[in-house]
Design a protein around this motif. Structure first.
Motif, PDB file in Angstrom:
ATOM      1  N   ALA A  35      44.926  34.305  39.051  1.00  0.00           N
ATOM      2  CA  ALA A  35      45.996  34.475  40.029  1.00  0.00           C
ATOM      3  C   ALA A  35      45.477  34.184  41.433  1.00  0.00           C
ATOM      4  O   ALA A  35      44.280  34.238  41.684  1.00  0.00           O
ATOM      5  N   ARG A  36      46.419  33.876  42.318  1.00  0.00           N
ATOM      6  CA  ARG A  36      46.135  33.776  43.754  1.00  0.00           C
ATOM      7  C   ARG A  36      46.982  34.844  44.433  1.00  0.00           C
ATOM      8  O   ARG A  36      48.203  34.775  44.427  1.00  0.00           O
ATOM      9  N   ILE A  37      46.308  35.831  45.013  1.00  0.00           N
ATOM     10  CA  ILE A  37      46.984  36.966  45.621  1.00  0.00           C
ATOM     11  C   ILE A  37      47.134  36.710  47.118  1.00  0.00           C
ATOM     12  O   ILE A  37      46.151  36.447  47.800  1.00  0.00           O
ATOM     13  N   PRO A  38      48.360  36.792  47.653  1.00  0.00           N
ATOM     14  CA  PRO A  38      48.541  36.628  49.104  1.00  0.00           C
ATOM     15  C   PRO A  38      47.834  37.751  49.859  1.00  0.00           C
ATOM     16  O   PRO A  38      47.770  38.884  49.374  1.00  0.00           O
ATOM     17  N   PRO A  39      47.298  37.458  51.044  1.00  0.00           N
ATOM     18  CA  PRO A  39      46.575  38.483  51.809  1.00  0.00           C
ATOM     19  C   PRO A  39      47.413  39.721  52.112  1.00  0.00           C
ATOM     20  O   PRO A  39      46.901  40.831  52.088  1.00  0.00           O
ATOM     21  N   THR A  40      48.706  39.537  52.366  1.00  0.00           N
ATOM     22  CA  THR A  40      49.532  40.699  52.677  1.00  0.00           C
ATOM     23  C   THR A  40      49.624  41.652  51.489  1.00  0.00           C
ATOM     24  O   THR A  40      49.517  42.865  51.648  1.00  0.00           O
ATOM     25  N   ALA A  41      49.796  41.098  50.296  1.00  0.00           N
ATOM     26  CA  ALA A  41      49.873  41.943  49.083  1.00  0.00           C
ATOM     27  C   ALA A  41      48.509  42.564  48.787  1.00  0.00           C
ATOM     28  O   ALA A  41      48.426  43.738  48.408  1.00  0.00           O
ATOM     29  N   TYR A  42      47.442  41.783  48.956  1.00  0.00           N
ATOM     30  CA  TYR A  42      46.091  42.281  48.680  1.00  0.00           C
ATOM     31  C   TYR A  42      45.781  43.505  49.541  1.00  0.00           C
ATOM     32  O   TYR A  42      45.340  44.541  49.040  1.00  0.00           O
ATOM     33  N   HIS A  43      46.044  43.403  50.828  1.00  0.00           N
ATOM     34  CA  HIS A  43      45.716  44.516  51.725  1.00  0.00           C
ATOM     35  C   HIS A  43      46.715  45.668  51.597  1.00  0.00           C
ATOM     36  O   HIS A  43      46.331  46.831  51.742  1.00  0.00           O
ATOM     37  N   PHE A  44      47.983  45.367  51.305  1.00  0.00           N
ATOM     38  CA  PHE A  44      48.965  46.436  51.121  1.00  0.00           C
ATOM     39  C   PHE A  44      48.546  47.341  49.970  1.00  0.00           C
ATOM     40  O   PHE A  44      48.453  48.560  50.125  1.00  0.00           O
ATOM     41  N   TRP A  45      48.274  46.747  48.803  1.00  0.00           N
ATOM     42  CA  TRP A  45      47.904  47.556  47.644  1.00  0.00           C
ATOM     43  C   TRP A  45      46.497  48.115  47.779  1.00  0.00           C
ATOM     44  O   TRP A  45      46.208  49.206  47.289  1.00  0.00           O
ATOM     45  N   GLY A  46      45.615  47.374  48.441  1.00  0.00           N
ATOM     46  CA  GLY A  46      44.260  47.877  48.653  1.00  0.00           C
ATOM     47  C   GLY A  46      44.247  49.128  49.524  1.00  0.00           C
ATOM     48  O   GLY A  46      43.521  50.085  49.247  1.00  0.00           O
ATOM     49  N   GLN A  47      45.058  49.150  50.556  1.00  0.00           N
ATOM     50  CA  GLN A  47      45.121  50.329  51.423  1.00  0.00           C
ATOM     51  C   GLN A  47      45.887  51.465  50.772  1.00  0.00           C
ATOM     52  O   GLN A  47      45.590  52.634  50.995  1.00  0.00           O
ATOM     53  N   LYS A  48      46.869  51.126  49.944  1.00  0.00           N
ATOM     54  CA  LYS A  48      47.690  52.165  49.323  1.00  0.00           C
ATOM     55  C   LYS A  48      46.961  52.833  48.143  1.00  0.00           C
ATOM     56  O   LYS A  48      46.979  54.054  48.019  1.00  0.00           O
ATOM     57  N   GLY A  91      43.603  51.814  47.050  1.00  0.00           N
ATOM     58  CA  GLY A  91      42.163  51.597  47.073  1.00  0.00           C
ATOM     59  C   GLY A  91      41.880  50.197  46.538  1.00  0.00           C
ATOM     60  O   GLY A  91      42.519  49.753  45.579  1.00  0.00           O
ATOM     61  N   TYR A  92      40.922  49.521  47.132  1.00  0.00           N
ATOM     62  CA  TYR A  92      40.684  48.117  46.783  1.00  0.00           C
ATOM     63  C   TYR A  92      40.138  47.925  45.371  1.00  0.00           C
ATOM     64  O   TYR A  92      40.182  46.826  44.840  1.00  0.00           O
ATOM     65  N   GLU A  93      39.654  48.979  44.747  1.00  0.00           N
ATOM     66  CA  GLU A  93      39.182  48.843  43.368  1.00  0.00           C
ATOM     67  C   GLU A  93      40.336  48.649  42.392  1.00  0.00           C
ATOM     68  O   GLU A  93      40.114  48.320  41.223  1.00  0.00           O
ATOM     69  N   CYS A  94      41.593  48.810  42.849  1.00  0.00           N
ATOM     70  CA  CYS A  94      42.748  48.588  41.970  1.00  0.00           C
ATOM     71  C   CYS A  94      42.797  47.145  41.479  1.00  0.00           C
ATOM     72  O   CYS A  94      43.300  46.880  40.386  1.00  0.00           O
TER      73      CYS A  94
END
Length: 114
Positions: A53-66, A68-71
């Motif tokens: 997959a290619r994850i958009p930066p906005t989605a990556y950081h949204f879920w990472g902050q919500k 944790g980036y290990e998700c």
């Protein structure tokens, strides 16, 4: 604490709403543009594996902050994310092309039995 004059509260609320909508629409437009690229055939890279997959930066950081980036390393989370966002899934295969159903192009002779 910041105090906002009461006459500016409606303008501030409108700006916050429009700003959020603008970011959401820009993210949707970028996702649609990425979808065209992701549908093209991609090959795996030796030693790295298959591109999933290619994850958009906005989605990556949204879920990472919500969460944790290990998700992003969690298979169940990725399966759910790609189910909800199919435009992020990449059409990817192996490192070599496999041709099935090869037929010879130059046949020298043919025997026909009746």
């Amino acid at each position: 604490m910041i105090t906002i004059p009461t006459d500016l509260v409606p303008q501030l609320e409108q700006e916050l709403r429009k700003g959020w909508q603008k970011n959401r629409i820009e993210a949707q437009v970028q996702a649609k543009q990425n979808e065209k690229i992701n549908k093209q055939k991609h090959r795996s890279i030796e030693g790295l594996g298959q591109l999933m997959a290619r994850i958009p930066p906005t989605a990556y950081h949204f879920w990472g902050q919500k969460l944790g980036y290990e998700c992003w390393n969690d298979k169940a989370f990725m399966d759910e994310f790609l189910r909800d966002n199919p435009e992020c899934r990449v059409n990817s295969g192996g490192t070599k092309e496999i041709h099935v159903g090869w037929t010879p192009t130059n046949v020298r002779s043919r025997t026909v039995y009746q």
